[in-house]
Design an enzyme around this catalytic site. Structure first.
Site, PDB file in Angstrom:
ATOM      1  N   GLY A 199       0.799  -1.224  -0.129  1.00  0.00           N
ATOM      2  CA  GLY A 199       0.128   0.015  -0.161  1.00  0.00           C
ATOM      3  C   GLY A 199       0.791   1.076  -0.036  1.00  0.00           C
ATOM      4  O   GLY A 199       2.124   0.887   0.045  1.00  0.00           O
ATOM      5  N   GLN A 200       0.199   2.495  -0.155  1.00  0.00           N
ATOM      6  CA  GLN A 200       0.911   3.639  -0.057  1.00  0.00           C
ATOM      7  C   GLN A 200       2.196   3.716   1.033  1.00  0.00           C
ATOM      8  O   GLN A 200       3.112   4.137   0.828  1.00  0.00           O
ATOM      9  CB  GLN A 200       0.077   4.626   0.242  1.00  0.00           C
ATOM     10  CG  GLN A 200      -1.013   5.159  -0.920  1.00  0.00           C
ATOM     11  CD  GLN A 200      -1.631   6.623  -0.852  1.00  0.00           C
ATOM     12  OE1 GLN A 200      -1.157   7.277  -1.412  1.00  0.00           O
ATOM     13  NE2 GLN A 200      -2.894   6.489  -0.187  1.00  0.00           N
ATOM     14  N   THR A 207      -7.111   7.132  11.670  1.00  0.00           N
ATOM     15  CA  THR A 207      -7.752   8.112  10.718  1.00  0.00           C
ATOM     16  C   THR A 207      -8.424   9.243  11.393  1.00  0.00           C
ATOM     17  O   THR A 207      -9.072   9.097  12.404  1.00  0.00           O
ATOM     18  CB  THR A 207      -8.454   7.465   9.955  1.00  0.00           C
ATOM     19  OG1 THR A 207      -9.359   8.451   9.002  1.00  0.00           O
ATOM     20  CG2 THR A 207      -9.674   6.633  10.385  1.00  0.00           C
ATOM     21  N   ASP A 208      -8.167  10.218  10.645  1.00  0.00           N
ATOM     22  CA  ASP A 208      -9.043  11.381  11.272  1.00  0.00           C
ATOM     23  C   ASP A 208     -10.320  11.225  11.282  1.00  0.00           C
ATOM     24  O   ASP A 208     -11.342  11.826  11.712  1.00  0.00           O
ATOM     25  CB  ASP A 208      -8.636  12.605  10.233  1.00  0.00           C
ATOM     26  CG  ASP A 208      -8.908  12.388   8.829  1.00  0.00           C
ATOM     27  OD1 ASP A 208      -8.717  11.223   8.256  1.00  0.00           O
ATOM     28  OD2 ASP A 208      -8.904  13.433   8.123  1.00  0.00           O
ATOM     29  N   TRP A 222      -5.720  12.394   5.024  1.00  0.00           N
ATOM     30  CA  TRP A 222      -5.428  12.769   3.579  1.00  0.00           C
ATOM     31  C   TRP A 222      -3.935  12.225   3.176  1.00  0.00           C
ATOM     32  O   TRP A 222      -3.190  13.044   2.541  1.00  0.00           O
ATOM     33  CB  TRP A 222      -5.359  14.331   3.715  1.00  0.00           C
ATOM     34  CG  TRP A 222      -6.543  15.097   4.049  1.00  0.00           C
ATOM     35  CD1 TRP A 222      -7.720  14.586   4.605  1.00  0.00           C
ATOM     36  CD2 TRP A 222      -6.984  16.457   3.335  1.00  0.00           C
ATOM     37  NE1 TRP A 222      -8.614  15.671   4.790  1.00  0.00           N
ATOM     38  CE2 TRP A 222      -8.343  16.651   4.162  1.00  0.00           C
ATOM     39  CE3 TRP A 222      -6.409  17.292   2.672  1.00  0.00           C
ATOM     40  CZ2 TRP A 222      -8.870  17.730   3.685  1.00  0.00           C
ATOM     41  CZ3 TRP A 222      -7.046  18.372   2.509  1.00  0.00           C
ATOM     42  CH2 TRP A 222      -8.399  18.840   2.994  1.00  0.00           C
ATOM     43  N   TYR A 237     -16.419   3.264   7.333  1.00  0.00           N
ATOM     44  CA  TYR A 237     -14.879   3.335   7.521  1.00  0.00           C
ATOM     45  C   TYR A 237     -14.470   3.765   8.814  1.00  0.00           C
ATOM     46  O   TYR A 237     -13.793   3.196   9.435  1.00  0.00           O
ATOM     47  CB  TYR A 237     -14.419   4.112   6.082  1.00  0.00           C
ATOM     48  CG  TYR A 237     -12.919   4.228   6.425  1.00  0.00           C
ATOM     49  CD1 TYR A 237     -11.884   3.370   6.246  1.00  0.00           C
ATOM     50  CD2 TYR A 237     -12.314   5.601   6.842  1.00  0.00           C
ATOM     51  CE1 TYR A 237     -10.446   3.488   6.148  1.00  0.00           C
ATOM     52  CE2 TYR A 237     -11.126   5.843   6.679  1.00  0.00           C
ATOM     53  CZ  TYR A 237     -10.269   4.946   6.453  1.00  0.00           C
ATOM     54  OH  TYR A 237      -8.623   5.093   6.541  1.00  0.00           O
TER      55      TYR A 237
HETATM   56  N1  LIG Z   1      -5.416   7.055   2.435  1.00  0.00           N
HETATM   57  C1  LIG Z   1      -5.855   7.847   3.020  1.00  0.00           C
HETATM   58  O1  LIG Z   1      -6.234   9.211   3.038  1.00  0.00           O
HETATM   59  C2  LIG Z   1      -5.859   7.706   4.687  1.00  0.00           C
HETATM   60  C3  LIG Z   1      -6.199   8.705   5.609  1.00  0.00           C
HETATM   61  C4  LIG Z   1      -6.038   8.738   6.956  1.00  0.00           C
HETATM   62  C5  LIG Z   1      -5.911   7.261   7.505  1.00  0.00           C
HETATM   63  N2  LIG Z   1      -5.246   6.317   6.635  1.00  0.00           N
HETATM   64  C6  LIG Z   1      -4.894   4.906   7.155  1.00  0.00           C
HETATM   65  O2  LIG Z   1      -3.485   4.865   6.934  1.00  0.00           O
HETATM   66  C7  LIG Z   1      -3.174   3.484   6.667  1.00  0.00           C
HETATM   67  C8  LIG Z   1      -2.428   3.375   5.391  1.00  0.00           C
HETATM   68  O3  LIG Z   1      -3.396   3.580   4.299  1.00  0.00           O
HETATM   69  P1  LIG Z   1      -2.817   3.487   2.904  1.00  0.00           P
HETATM   70  O4  LIG Z   1      -3.369   4.710   2.211  1.00  0.00           O
HETATM   71  O5  LIG Z   1      -1.438   3.263   2.892  1.00  0.00           O
HETATM   72  O6  LIG Z   1      -3.766   2.643   2.484  1.00  0.00           O
HETATM   73  P2  LIG Z   1      -3.695   1.505   1.127  1.00  0.00           P
HETATM   74  O7  LIG Z   1      -2.673   2.191   0.242  1.00  0.00           O
HETATM   75  O8  LIG Z   1      -5.092   1.137   0.682  1.00  0.00           O
HETATM   76  O9  LIG Z   1      -2.912   0.344   1.524  1.00  0.00           O
HETATM   77  C9  LIG Z   1      -3.659  -0.670   2.181  1.00  0.00           C
HETATM   78  C10 LIG Z   1      -2.970  -2.072   1.878  1.00  0.00           C
HETATM   79  O10 LIG Z   1      -3.726  -3.112   2.729  1.00  0.00           O
HETATM   80  C11 LIG Z   1      -3.934  -4.185   1.785  1.00  0.00           C
HETATM   81  N3  LIG Z   1      -5.200  -4.779   2.123  1.00  0.00           N
HETATM   82  C12 LIG Z   1      -6.371  -4.543   2.026  1.00  0.00           C
HETATM   83  N4  LIG Z   1      -7.018  -5.771   2.407  1.00  0.00           N
HETATM   84  C13 LIG Z   1      -6.128  -6.742   2.782  1.00  0.00           C
HETATM   85  C14 LIG Z   1      -6.240  -7.964   3.223  1.00  0.00           C
HETATM   86  N5  LIG Z   1      -7.367  -8.475   3.482  1.00  0.00           N
HETATM   87  N6  LIG Z   1      -5.298  -8.679   3.643  1.00  0.00           N
HETATM   88  C15 LIG Z   1      -3.928  -7.982   3.513  1.00  0.00           C
HETATM   89  N7  LIG Z   1      -3.809  -7.036   2.906  1.00  0.00           N
HETATM   90  C16 LIG Z   1      -4.801  -6.228   2.756  1.00  0.00           C
HETATM   91  C17 LIG Z   1      -4.142  -3.489   0.682  1.00  0.00           C
HETATM   92  O11 LIG Z   1      -3.939  -4.338  -0.889  1.00  0.00           O
HETATM   93  P3  LIG Z   1      -4.608  -4.113  -2.202  1.00  0.00           P
HETATM   94  O12 LIG Z   1      -4.358  -2.647  -2.545  1.00  0.00           O
HETATM   95  O13 LIG Z   1      -4.007  -5.087  -3.151  1.00  0.00           O
HETATM   96  O14 LIG Z   1      -6.033  -4.199  -1.953  1.00  0.00           O
HETATM   97  C18 LIG Z   1      -3.278  -2.345   0.555  1.00  0.00           C
HETATM   98  O15 LIG Z   1      -1.975  -2.861  -0.140  1.00  0.00           O
HETATM   99  C19 LIG Z   1      -4.452   2.743   6.837  1.00  0.00           C
HETATM  100  O16 LIG Z   1      -4.406   2.004   8.350  1.00  0.00           O
HETATM  101  C20 LIG Z   1      -5.429   3.904   6.593  1.00  0.00           C
HETATM  102  O17 LIG Z   1      -6.897   3.529   7.095  1.00  0.00           O
HETATM  103  C21 LIG Z   1      -5.469   6.369   5.302  1.00  0.00           C
END
Ligand SMILES: NC(=O)c1ccc[n+]([C@@H]2O[C@H](COP(=O)([O-])OP(=O)(O)OC[C@H]3O[C@@H](n4cnc5c(N)ncnc54)[C@H](OP(=O)(O)O)[C@@H]3O)[C@@H](O)[C@H]2O)c1
Length: 289
Positions: free
Chosen positions: A11-12, A103-104, A152, A127
């Site tokens: 993921g990111q 998350t926020d 974000w 979510y």
């Molecule tokens: N993105 C935002 O704006 C944001 C904001 C606030 C907080 N956050 C939090 O920050 C953290 C990192 O977010 P991110 O943006 O890096 O998320 P992301 O890019 O969506 O990465 C999440 C990863 O989890 C994997 N995943 C999903 N379902 C899974 C499963 N069942 N088993 C194993 N892996 C699984 C995804 O795989 P696939 O991609 O292959 O599905 C992806 O690689 C998360 O906890 C998120 O809630 C994010």
């Protein structure tokens, strides 16, 4: 040599940690992705964690499709709550410390002041509710955990607002972007640095691992509209951007109107200097270019 497990490394955030792990001395990293470990398979999850004497487990997995979660609640619970609890249980059994991301969106967004860690939570979406529940279950199953709420999040990899605006800006002559939702962007590279700093500080015993909830985003405050202008300007994209209200862009899951996080606790505890959002955006955009 300390063993560190990163779950959700594609993921990111996970990718940014992977990019930086070689800089961490005296540590050996292991990485799992959805392909190698589906965290909804809690038996596999527990087995993977207990197989090695990990000192730290970083959970970067999440169900992050905020709107889709409204109709896929069961899956969002499995990934954002149940799996997080199981990670805590298995980590506790091997005495590993957990760093988990939240998350926020645990807040309702009605504040006018940056949210502190102990502010009342009131998630407005499935979510947000599943993430909040994950926080609570993790702290119960493994009190030796750090939870970092961020907002974000974007990076050069994966799908995010920055890349969507670049694509739409190139395709269209005009874009309507919400100006009445205020928050702070977070470059995933900066968050990865902060997480590794916490672990390195604990390993070197310079600053101990202090369990609890922390807030982390970049510095500053911005609306999605202003953020978009900065992105397009830096990318030399000449699309017109029109400010619109939240009511003009209805989504299945409501978003907080205000979700600025107060970062004093993480800055003071870990002696962290956090980059300003424009500086980090520039770094990310030069990678995208
Ligand atoms: N993105 C935002 O704006 C944001 C904001 C606030 C907080 N956050 C939090 O920050 C953290 C990192 O977010 P991110 O943006 O890096 O998320 P992301 O890019 O969506 O990465 C999440 C990863 O989890 C994997 N995943 C999903 N379902 C899974 C499963 N069942 N088993 C194993 N892996 C699984 C995804 O795989 P696939 O991609 O292959 O599905 C992806 O690689 C998360 O906890 C998120 O809630 C994010």
């Amino acid at each position: 040599m300390k063993q560190i497990l990163v779950i959700g490394s594609e993921g990111q955030l996970g990718s940014e940690i992977k990019d930086r792990c070689k800089k961490v001395d005296n540590a050996q990293f292991s990485f799992t992705s959805l392909e190698t470990l589906d965290v909804t398979n809690t038996e596999d999850l527990t087995k993977t964690i207990k197989a090695v004497n990990y000192s730290y487990i970083i959970n970067c997995t999440a169900y992050t499709a905020v709107d889709k979660a409204e109709s896929e609640k069961d899956l969002a619970i499995k990934i954002n709550t149940t799996a997080v609890e199981k990670i805590g249980e298995a980590a506790q059994a091997i005495n590993a410390k957990v760093i988990h991301i939240s998350t926020d969106y645990v807040f309702d967004g009605n504040s006018h002041f940056p949210y502190k860690e102990d502010a009342a939570t009131a998630p407005q979406s499935v979510y947000g509710a599943t993430k909040l529940s994950g926080e609570k279950h993790l702290m119960e199953s493994n009190p030796n955990s750090i939870i970092i709420r961020t907002s974000w999040l974007y990076s050069a990899n994966g799908n995010n607002f920055v890349k969507t605006m670049i694509r739409l800006g190139q395709e269209r002559e005009e874009l309507g972007v919400i100006f009445d939702q205020i928050g702070t962007p977070t470059y995933a590279g900066d968050l990865a640095d902060a997480i590794l700093h916490i672990i390195e500080s604990d390993m070197s015993k310079s600053i101990p691992f202090v369990p609890g909830i922390y807030h982390y985003s970049n510095e500053g405050v911005v609306s999605w509209y202003d953020f978009t202008l900065a992105i397009l300007e830096k990318m030399n994209i000449s699309c017109r951007v029109k400010p619109i209200e939240t009511k003009d862009y209805p989504t299945p899951a409501p978003r907080p109107h205000y979700s600025v996080l107060n970062k004093a606790k993480i800055k003071e505890t870990y002696n962290l200097a956090i980059p300003y959002w424009r500086d980090s955006l520039d770094i990310c955009l030069s990678k995208i270019k």
